[in-house]
Motif scaffolding. Structure first.
Motif, PDB file in Angstrom:
ATOM      1  N   TYR A  13      88.042  39.325  29.810  1.00  0.00           N
ATOM      2  CA  TYR A  13      88.688  38.547  30.863  1.00  0.00           C
ATOM      3  C   TYR A  13      88.349  39.051  32.262  1.00  0.00           C
ATOM      4  CZ  TYR A  13      91.385  36.750  26.949  1.00  0.00           C
ATOM      5  OH  TYR A  13      91.750  36.173  25.762  1.00  0.00           O
ATOM      6  N   GLU A  14      87.782  40.229  32.363  1.00  0.00           N
ATOM      7  CA  GLU A  14      87.463  40.818  33.663  1.00  0.00           C
ATOM      8  C   GLU A  14      86.049  40.489  34.137  1.00  0.00           C
ATOM      9  OE1 GLU A  14      89.831  42.420  35.420  1.00  0.00           O
ATOM     10  OE2 GLU A  14      91.171  41.937  33.769  1.00  0.00           O
ATOM     11  N   GLN A  15      85.225  39.887  33.292  1.00  0.00           N
ATOM     12  CA  GLN A  15      83.838  39.648  33.682  1.00  0.00           C
ATOM     13  C   GLN A  15      83.743  38.630  34.814  1.00  0.00           C
ATOM     14  OE1 GLN A  15      81.237  37.355  30.899  1.00  0.00           O
ATOM     15  NE2 GLN A  15      83.085  37.284  29.626  1.00  0.00           N
ATOM     16  N   ASP A  16      82.733  38.802  35.632  1.00  0.00           N
ATOM     17  CA  ASP A  16      82.485  37.871  36.728  1.00  0.00           C
ATOM     18  C   ASP A  16      82.041  36.535  36.169  1.00  0.00           C
ATOM     19  OD1 ASP A  16      83.088  39.717  38.721  1.00  0.00           O
ATOM     20  OD2 ASP A  16      81.022  40.437  38.832  1.00  0.00           O
ATOM     21  N   LYS A  17      82.326  35.494  36.916  1.00  0.00           N
ATOM     22  CA  LYS A  17      81.906  34.156  36.522  1.00  0.00           C
ATOM     23  C   LYS A  17      81.613  33.346  37.770  1.00  0.00           C
ATOM     24  CE  LYS A  17      86.634  33.893  35.568  1.00  0.00           C
ATOM     25  NZ  LYS A  17      86.623  35.196  36.119  1.00  0.00           N
ATOM     26  N   GLN A  18      80.729  32.395  37.633  1.00  0.00           N
ATOM     27  CA  GLN A  18      80.386  31.507  38.729  1.00  0.00           C
ATOM     28  C   GLN A  18      80.574  30.071  38.262  1.00  0.00           C
ATOM     29  OE1 GLN A  18      76.367  32.543  39.785  1.00  0.00           O
ATOM     30  NE2 GLN A  18      77.033  34.231  41.087  1.00  0.00           N
ATOM     31  N   PHE A  19      81.019  29.236  39.178  1.00  0.00           N
ATOM     32  CA  PHE A  19      81.282  27.837  38.879  1.00  0.00           C
ATOM     33  C   PHE A  19      80.355  26.965  39.724  1.00  0.00           C
ATOM     34  CE2 PHE A  19      85.146  28.728  36.573  1.00  0.00           C
ATOM     35  CZ  PHE A  19      85.584  29.918  37.122  1.00  0.00           C
ATOM     36  N   LYS A  33      86.811  18.998  40.406  1.00  0.00           N
ATOM     37  CA  LYS A  33      86.363  19.469  39.098  1.00  0.00           C
ATOM     38  C   LYS A  33      86.310  20.995  39.058  1.00  0.00           C
ATOM     39  CE  LYS A  33      83.608  15.481  37.636  1.00  0.00           C
ATOM     40  NZ  LYS A  33      82.260  15.042  37.222  1.00  0.00           N
ATOM     41  N   ILE A  34      85.717  21.590  40.078  1.00  0.00           N
ATOM     42  CA  ILE A  34      85.615  23.045  40.118  1.00  0.00           C
ATOM     43  C   ILE A  34      87.002  23.679  40.201  1.00  0.00           C
ATOM     44  CG2 ILE A  34      84.833  25.001  41.519  1.00  0.00           C
ATOM     45  CD1 ILE A  34      82.266  23.410  42.056  1.00  0.00           C
ATOM     46  N   ALA A  35      87.874  23.101  41.009  1.00  0.00           N
ATOM     47  CA  ALA A  35      89.237  23.631  41.149  1.00  0.00           C
ATOM     48  C   ALA A  35      89.978  23.590  39.813  1.00  0.00           C
ATOM     49  CB  ALA A  35      90.001  22.852  42.215  1.00  0.00           C
ATOM     50  N   THR A  36      89.802  22.517  39.049  1.00  0.00           N
ATOM     51  CA  THR A  36      90.464  22.387  37.742  1.00  0.00           C
ATOM     52  C   THR A  36      89.999  23.482  36.788  1.00  0.00           C
ATOM     53  OG1 THR A  36      90.728  20.000  38.016  1.00  0.00           O
ATOM     54  CG2 THR A  36      90.824  20.860  35.758  1.00  0.00           C
ATOM     55  N   ILE A  37      88.700  23.664  36.673  1.00  0.00           N
ATOM     56  CA  ILE A  37      88.160  24.669  35.743  1.00  0.00           C
ATOM     57  C   ILE A  37      88.488  26.080  36.225  1.00  0.00           C
ATOM     58  CG2 ILE A  37      86.057  25.586  34.681  1.00  0.00           C
ATOM     59  CD1 ILE A  37      87.050  22.870  33.537  1.00  0.00           C
ATOM     60  N   LEU A  49      81.818  26.215  50.325  1.00  0.00           N
ATOM     61  CA  LEU A  49      81.129  27.456  50.666  1.00  0.00           C
ATOM     62  C   LEU A  49      82.119  28.576  50.937  1.00  0.00           C
ATOM     63  CD1 LEU A  49      78.255  26.029  52.877  1.00  0.00           C
ATOM     64  CD2 LEU A  49      78.074  26.971  50.582  1.00  0.00           C
ATOM     65  N   THR A  50      83.226  28.256  51.591  1.00  0.00           N
ATOM     66  CA  THR A  50      84.252  29.255  51.876  1.00  0.00           C
ATOM     67  C   THR A  50      84.820  29.813  50.584  1.00  0.00           C
ATOM     68  OG1 THR A  50      84.825  28.119  53.916  1.00  0.00           O
ATOM     69  CG2 THR A  50      86.457  29.652  53.030  1.00  0.00           C
ATOM     70  N   MET A  51      84.981  28.959  49.588  1.00  0.00           N
ATOM     71  CA  MET A  51      85.508  29.395  48.298  1.00  0.00           C
ATOM     72  C   MET A  51      84.446  30.136  47.491  1.00  0.00           C
ATOM     73  SD  MET A  51      87.620  25.937  47.302  1.00  0.00           S
ATOM     74  CE  MET A  51      87.626  26.369  45.586  1.00  0.00           C
ATOM     75  N   GLY A  52      83.221  30.145  47.961  1.00  0.00           N
ATOM     76  CA  GLY A  52      82.148  30.825  47.239  1.00  0.00           C
ATOM     77  C   GLY A  52      81.572  29.974  46.125  1.00  0.00           C
ATOM     78  N   LEU A  53      81.805  28.686  46.199  1.00  0.00           N
ATOM     79  CA  LEU A  53      81.342  27.789  45.150  1.00  0.00           C
ATOM     80  C   LEU A  53      80.321  26.842  45.754  1.00  0.00           C
ATOM     81  CD1 LEU A  53      84.880  26.920  43.823  1.00  0.00           C
ATOM     82  CD2 LEU A  53      83.337  28.648  42.944  1.00  0.00           C
ATOM     83  N   VAL A  54      79.180  26.740  45.128  1.00  0.00           N
ATOM     84  CA  VAL A  54      78.122  25.901  45.658  1.00  0.00           C
ATOM     85  C   VAL A  54      77.656  24.945  44.569  1.00  0.00           C
ATOM     86  CG1 VAL A  54      75.827  25.891  46.705  1.00  0.00           C
ATOM     87  CG2 VAL A  54      77.397  27.770  47.171  1.00  0.00           C
TER      88      VAL A  54
END
Length: 162
Positions: free
Chosen positions: A100-106, A36-40, A11-16
């Motif tokens: 390369y600047e677009q937002d992305k969510q993992f 897995k998320i950290a790798t990608i 959650l701190t990293m903004g990844l859920v």
């Protein structure tokens, strides 16, 4: 308490994760999800930093042996025929001209795939193979799922690049 700390880290990293994590569920453990998320995330950051100009490509650097072999088949095919058997676009960005600047969510799906949701509306799914040998955890990209029909990059290359 360990699960709580792992979820707090995510959650701190903004990844859920896209599913609830329970001790008896078939979902991967939070540490595997985080790996897995950290790798990608790291793979995408490297591609952004170098604007896709890595050689070998960033995907090849993060690929496991089987995906590397399929990518090598693609290069060998091109060397022999001077024709491409690739899918025709940058699979990380689902585009021929990546932003390369677009937002992305993992996130991680219930099936254990890492889902990258790009701001331009695309979703890319990564199958990862992870191991923990000698206390050192490592994840590699085993495949990229190219579309909602489950089309596999590895399978495409192995079938098309013969």
């Amino acid at each position: 308490m360990t699960i709580y700390h792992s979820l707090t880290l995510l959650l701190t990293m903004g990844l859920v994760a896209t599913y609830p994590v329970m001790a008896d569920s078939i979902a991967p453990a939070p540490t595997m999800t985080a790996m897995k998320i950290a790798t990608i995330t790291k793979m995408y950051q490297q591609d952004i930093d170098n604007e896709g100009m890595d050689n070998p490509t960033v995907l090849q650097q993060y690929a496991n042996t089987e995906l590397q072999a399929a990518m090598q088949a693609e290069r060998d095919y091109f060397d022999q025929t001077q024709m491409s058997c690739h899918v025709g676009y940058d699979v990380l960005w689902n585009s021929q001209d990546p932003d390369y600047e677009q937002d992305k969510q993992f996130a991680v799906t219930e099936q254990g795939l890492v889902q990258v949701s790009l701001a331009k509306g695309s979703q890319i799914y990564y199958e990862l193979s992870c191991s923990d040998s000698d206390g050192k955890a490592d994840c590699q990209v085993a495949d990229v799922i190219l579309d909602n029909d489950g089309r596999s990059l590895r399978k495409h290359l192995l079938e098309t690049c013969r």
